[in-house]
Motif scaffolding. Structure first.
Motif, PDB file in Angstrom:
ATOM      1  N   GLN A  58       1.033  -1.132   0.070  1.00 23.75           N
ATOM      2  CA  GLN A  58      -0.354  -0.076  -0.200  1.00 23.75           C
ATOM      3  C   GLN A  58       1.125   1.185   0.226  1.00 23.75           C
ATOM      4  N   THR A  59       0.232   1.928  -0.675  1.00 24.35           N
ATOM      5  CA  THR A  59       1.318   3.901  -0.476  1.00 24.35           C
ATOM      6  C   THR A  59       0.870   4.390   1.031  1.00 24.35           C
ATOM      7  N   TRP A  60       1.968   4.380   1.474  1.00 27.64           N
ATOM      8  CA  TRP A  60       2.024   5.240   2.769  1.00 27.64           C
ATOM      9  C   TRP A  60       2.483   7.027   2.174  1.00 27.64           C
ATOM     10  N   VAL A  61       2.082   7.828   3.221  1.00 22.61           N
ATOM     11  CA  VAL A  61       2.410   8.871   3.478  1.00 22.61           C
ATOM     12  C   VAL A  61       2.864   9.504   4.696  1.00 22.61           C
ATOM     13  N   ILE A  62       4.259   9.759   5.145  1.00 22.78           N
ATOM     14  CA  ILE A  62       4.584  10.609   6.421  1.00 22.78           C
ATOM     15  C   ILE A  62       5.245  11.835   6.679  1.00 22.78           C
ATOM     16  N   PHE A  63       4.067  12.382   7.552  1.00 20.53           N
ATOM     17  CA  PHE A  63       4.293  13.630   7.664  1.00 20.53           C
ATOM     18  C   PHE A  63       5.128  13.684   8.757  1.00 20.53           C
ATOM     19  N   GLY A  64       5.115  14.969   8.675  1.00 20.03           N
ATOM     20  CA  GLY A  64       6.906  14.988  10.447  1.00 20.03           C
ATOM     21  C   GLY A  64       7.336  16.579  10.081  1.00 20.03           C
ATOM     22  N   LYS A  65       7.569  17.097  10.856  1.00 23.83           N
ATOM     23  CA  LYS A  65       8.144  18.212  10.782  1.00 23.83           C
ATOM     24  C   LYS A  65       9.726  18.436  10.583  1.00 23.83           C
ATOM     25  N   ARG A  66       9.592  19.386  10.344  1.00 24.10           N
ATOM     26  CA  ARG A  66      11.459  19.678  10.095  1.00 24.10           C
ATOM     27  C   ARG A  66      12.220  19.177  10.806  1.00 24.10           C
ATOM     28  N   GLY A  67      13.528  18.401  11.001  1.00 29.02           N
ATOM     29  CA  GLY A  67      14.433  17.325  11.874  1.00 29.02           C
ATOM     30  C   GLY A  67      13.935  16.627  13.071  1.00 29.02           C
ATOM     31  N   ALA A 320      -0.216  10.847  -8.336  1.00 23.98           N
ATOM     32  CA  ALA A 320      -0.461  10.452  -9.230  1.00 23.98           C
ATOM     33  C   ALA A 320      -1.328   9.755  -8.619  1.00 23.98           C
ATOM     34  N   PRO A 321      -2.921   9.279  -8.601  1.00 19.41           N
ATOM     35  CA  PRO A 321      -3.258   7.716  -8.494  1.00 19.41           C
ATOM     36  C   PRO A 321      -3.044   6.550  -9.216  1.00 19.41           C
ATOM     37  N   GLU A 322      -2.829   7.296 -10.434  1.00 18.84           N
ATOM     38  CA  GLU A 322      -2.624   6.101 -11.351  1.00 18.84           C
ATOM     39  C   GLU A 322      -1.216   5.309 -11.326  1.00 18.84           C
ATOM     40  N   LEU A 323      -0.555   6.217 -10.470  1.00 19.65           N
ATOM     41  CA  LEU A 323       1.031   4.912  -9.997  1.00 19.65           C
ATOM     42  C   LEU A 323       0.420   3.888  -9.251  1.00 19.65           C
ATOM     43  N   ARG A 324      -0.645   3.556  -8.784  1.00 19.24           N
ATOM     44  CA  ARG A 324      -1.182   3.190  -7.259  1.00 19.24           C
ATOM     45  C   ARG A 324      -1.521   1.696  -8.178  1.00 19.24           C
ATOM     46  N   SER A 338       3.429  20.831   6.919  1.00 21.17           N
ATOM     47  CA  SER A 338       2.883  21.799   6.856  1.00 21.17           C
ATOM     48  C   SER A 338       1.451  21.433   5.699  1.00 21.17           C
ATOM     49  N   LEU A 339       1.778  20.276   4.788  1.00 24.00           N
ATOM     50  CA  LEU A 339       1.225  19.925   3.391  1.00 24.00           C
ATOM     51  C   LEU A 339      -0.255  18.913   3.906  1.00 24.00           C
ATOM     52  N   GLU A 340      -0.012  18.602   4.825  1.00 29.80           N
ATOM     53  CA  GLU A 340      -1.077  17.818   5.515  1.00 29.80           C
ATOM     54  C   GLU A 340      -2.142  17.861   5.234  1.00 29.80           C
ATOM     55  N   GLU A 341      -3.006  19.555   5.459  1.00 27.51           N
ATOM     56  CA  GLU A 341      -3.795  19.806   5.364  1.00 27.51           C
ATOM     57  C   GLU A 341      -4.445  20.249   4.040  1.00 27.51           C
ATOM     58  N   PRO A 342      -3.730  20.422   3.618  1.00 25.85           N
ATOM     59  CA  PRO A 342      -3.853  20.815   1.870  1.00 25.85           C
ATOM     60  C   PRO A 342      -3.799  20.192   1.314  1.00 25.85           C
ATOM     61  N   LEU A 343      -2.446  18.753   1.413  1.00 28.60           N
ATOM     62  CA  LEU A 343      -3.234  17.173   0.483  1.00 28.60           C
ATOM     63  C   LEU A 343      -4.430  16.807   0.476  1.00 28.60           C
ATOM     64  N   SER A 344      -4.933  16.518   1.924  1.00 23.96           N
ATOM     65  CA  SER A 344      -6.371  16.204   2.366  1.00 23.96           C
ATOM     66  C   SER A 344      -7.575  16.652   1.745  1.00 23.96           C
ATOM     67  N   GLN A 345      -6.857  17.882   0.803  1.00 21.99           N
ATOM     68  CA  GLN A 345      -8.023  18.774   0.994  1.00 21.99           C
ATOM     69  C   GLN A 345      -8.168  18.947  -0.956  1.00 21.99           C
ATOM     70  N   ARG A 353      -7.623   7.495   1.084  1.00 20.46           N
ATOM     71  CA  ARG A 353      -6.515   6.028   0.381  1.00 20.46           C
ATOM     72  C   ARG A 353      -5.095   5.512   0.470  1.00 20.46           C
ATOM     73  N   CYS A 354      -4.376   6.307   1.617  1.00 24.70           N
ATOM     74  CA  CYS A 354      -2.836   5.817   1.376  1.00 24.70           C
ATOM     75  C   CYS A 354      -2.912   5.592   3.165  1.00 24.70           C
ATOM     76  N   HIS A 355      -1.425   4.555   3.586  1.00 26.78           N
ATOM     77  CA  HIS A 355      -1.567   4.892   4.648  1.00 26.78           C
ATOM     78  C   HIS A 355      -1.113   5.937   5.634  1.00 26.78           C
ATOM     79  N   VAL A 356      -1.441   6.541   6.527  1.00 24.10           N
ATOM     80  CA  VAL A 356      -1.084   7.743   6.851  1.00 24.10           C
ATOM     81  C   VAL A 356      -0.112   7.681   8.131  1.00 24.10           C
ATOM     82  N   GLU A 357       1.084   8.052   8.961  1.00 29.80           N
ATOM     83  CA  GLU A 357       1.907   8.118   9.831  1.00 29.80           C
ATOM     84  C   GLU A 357       2.195   9.540   9.560  1.00 29.80           C
ATOM     85  N   HIS A 358       2.472   9.503  11.641  1.00 31.00           N
ATOM     86  CA  HIS A 358       3.203  10.786  11.515  1.00 31.00           C
ATOM     87  C   HIS A 358       4.342  11.093  12.674  1.00 31.00           C
TER      88      HIS A 358
END
Length: 566
Positions: A58-67, A320-324, A338-345, A353-358
């Motif tokens: 599955q596609t994973w998206v991992i969000f984290g602040k700088r550092g 792009a969803p086509e890649l998945r 900082s990109l989580e909110e605009p990407l969610s929208q 539809r991605c596995h999201v972690e923080h």
């Protein structure tokens, strides 16, 4: 006036002190993801496991602040791939800032990027890891997807200049433009120009002969191309057996004559179609692996990409969803929080539809990080150091509280924690003969410098970050202490601790009049107290508009002052 110790003396003093306390090196000297000690000092957070990151299709998206360790996590995943572990059945492609920068450059701009550009970049990263027999097939596809705009960089020895000139003419007749260092003259910055041309090249062709195979310059140019994901092709100027090739050339695709080279470079001439991103579905089989895993990182560090809108435009292609839907291909995105909110929208990208972690670092996680580093660098493996307190003076409880204070100051940021520990050790050793135990005044100096200079440099000022901060019983504005007393202090502290959220009138009344019941304090009294607080801030050179009224709800610290000029 006594002379200050030289930098050389400080280094000697630091090394001597490390030996005295039985540390083989400074445990905190390197907080980067490229540290050779990363496998020894890395810690896993909560339920986030490297095995899951590597094996889950599955596609994973991992969000984290700088550092907060996004790139360190990426590198630890990469170290468990086929490139580093021959037993692994996963091929990992690291698409970081340099690869992303080249991709944008080839497309012309972020807005012009397509899935073909992305696929071409991934193939360029993959080709060096493919079996030799597969490279001959996949190199033209990578070149075709890369585009026809780049020139062919020729790596050669000047003793073969005549033959190279002939090759340039043959390539020109085939509509392939070559670049070589014939036009470099004088004492200019040769190395920088060579590097620039290699990075922009469509491919690097090594003109290989008995004279060039031992050339240091040729080897440097080839290795630089490999490190920057530029395809490398060997062109044999004269007969050489595989056993006669230099080590760096043994697994590269090889052309034995100019016609074969031209066919290889003119990818569209060999293929009956213009390849699209869908060819990636065949990559796992070509590499002989179960899964090809693409690690996308450092989108906020790509040269020329500064605005959030540019990052989002880049990610609209990379995510792009086509890649998945491509078999045996999976993606891991390591992205700024900082990109989580605009990407969610963005309804097209379907983040749901991605596995999201923080990446959230709790105080105990940072303590584990310090402990892990202390253990890794202790000479005594039977009784290693496990805390910074063991290196500090116990007077007035300093040794007992240092780890907690450092973790609190780091604000959940591992890079900050490692930096602060490193600074404390280095400041302690500025004297020629530092004592064995670190003193409390050294730590106070580190803290002062942190708030004044280092914090923004190491952690960065995130978009929307408030300039106010509570530190112990102090309130800071942009790192400097604000001296307030009584009700003004209580109200401002209440607002700052709310971290941008609205404080209701009742909450503020409880904070400013702790001995009275909220209903006994009128709104007029509260508004007057806020007016006085704003006036005191203005007197201290702080814009009073930071204390913002939200009509009918209460007050808060404003997110920014951009919309109102002053």
């Amino acid at each position: 006036m006594s002379a200050q110790p030289s930098n050389h003396n400080q280094v000697d003093a630091f090394d001597s002190w490390l030996k005295r306390v039985r540390l083989r090196e400074n445990p905190f000297s390197d907080y980067t993801a490229v540290s050779p000690y990363l496998p020894d000092t890395f810690i896993q957070l909560g339920h986030l496991r490297l095995r899951d990151l590597i094996e889950d299709p599955q596609t994973w998206v991992i969000f984290g602040k700088r550092g907060c360790g996004k790139t360190s996590l990426r590198r630890m995943v990469a170290l468990r791939s086929r490139s580093h572990d021959s037993s692994s059945d996963v091929l990992i492609l690291e698409c970081e800032r340099k690869a992303l920068g080249r991709m944008i450059q080839e497309a012309g701009s972020v807005d012009k990027m397509s899935l073909s550009h992305y696929a071409g970049t991934l193939l360029q990263l993959a080709v060096p890891s493919l079996p030799v027999e597969q490279r001959v097939r996949w190199m033209p596809i990578a070149l075709s997807l890369r585009g026809r705009g780049g020139k062919i960089f020729l790596a050669y020895t000047h003793r073969d200049s005549v033959d190279v000139g002939d090759l340039v003419e043959q390539l020109k007749r085939a509509d392939l433009e070559a670049w070589y260092d014939r036009n470099l003259r004088g004492q200019g910055p040769w190395t920088k120009e060579l590097e620039r041309q290699i990075e922009r090249a469509r491919a690097v062709v090594v003109v290989l002969s008995a004279r060039s195979r031992d050339s240091d310059w040729v080897e440097r140019e080839v290795l630089y191309a490999m490190n920057h994901g530029v395809p490398v092709v060997l062109f044999l100027l004269e007969r050489l057996e595989r056993g006669d090739l230099p080590i760096w050339a043994t697994n590269l695709p090889l052309a034995r004559n100019s016609d074969e080279l031209i066919r290889m470079l003119r990818a569209t001439g060999r293929l009956p179609y213009s390849p699209s991103y869908e060819v990636l579905s065949e990559l796992a089989e070509a590499a002989g692996v179960r899964l090809v895993l693409c690690l996308v990182d450092e989108v906020d560090e790509v040269s020329g990409i500064e605005e959030q809108s540019q990052m989002l435009s880049l990610l609209s292609c990379l995510m792009a969803p086509e890649l998945r839907r491509i078999d045996n291909l999976a993606f891991r995105y390591f992205l700024p929080a900082s990109l989580e909110e605009p990407l969610s929208q963005n309804s097209r990208l379907r983040l749901d539809r991605c596995h999201v972690e923080h990446l959230h670092w709790k105080p105990d996680d940072l303590k584990r990080l310090i402990r892990q580093r202390m253990i890794a660098f202790s000479e005594d493996k039977r009784a290693p150091y496990e805390s910074l307190g063991q290196l500090c003076d116990p007077s007035d409880g300093f040794a007992a509280r240092i780890d907690d204070e450092l973790v609190e100051l780091a604000e959940g940021n591992p890079r900050a924690a490692v930096f602060l520990a490193d600074r404390m050790l280095r400041y302690h050793c500025r004297k020629e003969d530092p004592p064995r135990l670190i003193q409390a005044d050294t730590w106070e100096e580190v803290k002062e410098k942190w708030w004044r200079v280092d914090r923004e440099r190491i952690v960065g000022a995130a978009n929307g970050e408030q300039p106010f901060r509570v530190w112990g019983d102090q309130i800071l504005f942009q790192g400097r202490k604000i001296t307030l007393s009584g009700r003004s202090y209580a109200l401002l502290r209440c607002l700052v601790e709310a971290r941008g959220h609205i404080c209701s009138m009742e909450e503020l009344k409880r904070a400013g009049w702790p001995e009275d019941k909220p209903e006994g304090v009128t709104e007029g009294a509260l508004n007057e107290a806020i007016r006085r607080l704003r006036q005191k801030l203005d007197e201290k050179g702080i814009d009073p508009r930071w204390v913002e009224n939200v009509r009918g709800q209460g007050y808060r610290i404003a997110r920014s002052l951009e919309k109102s000029g002053r």
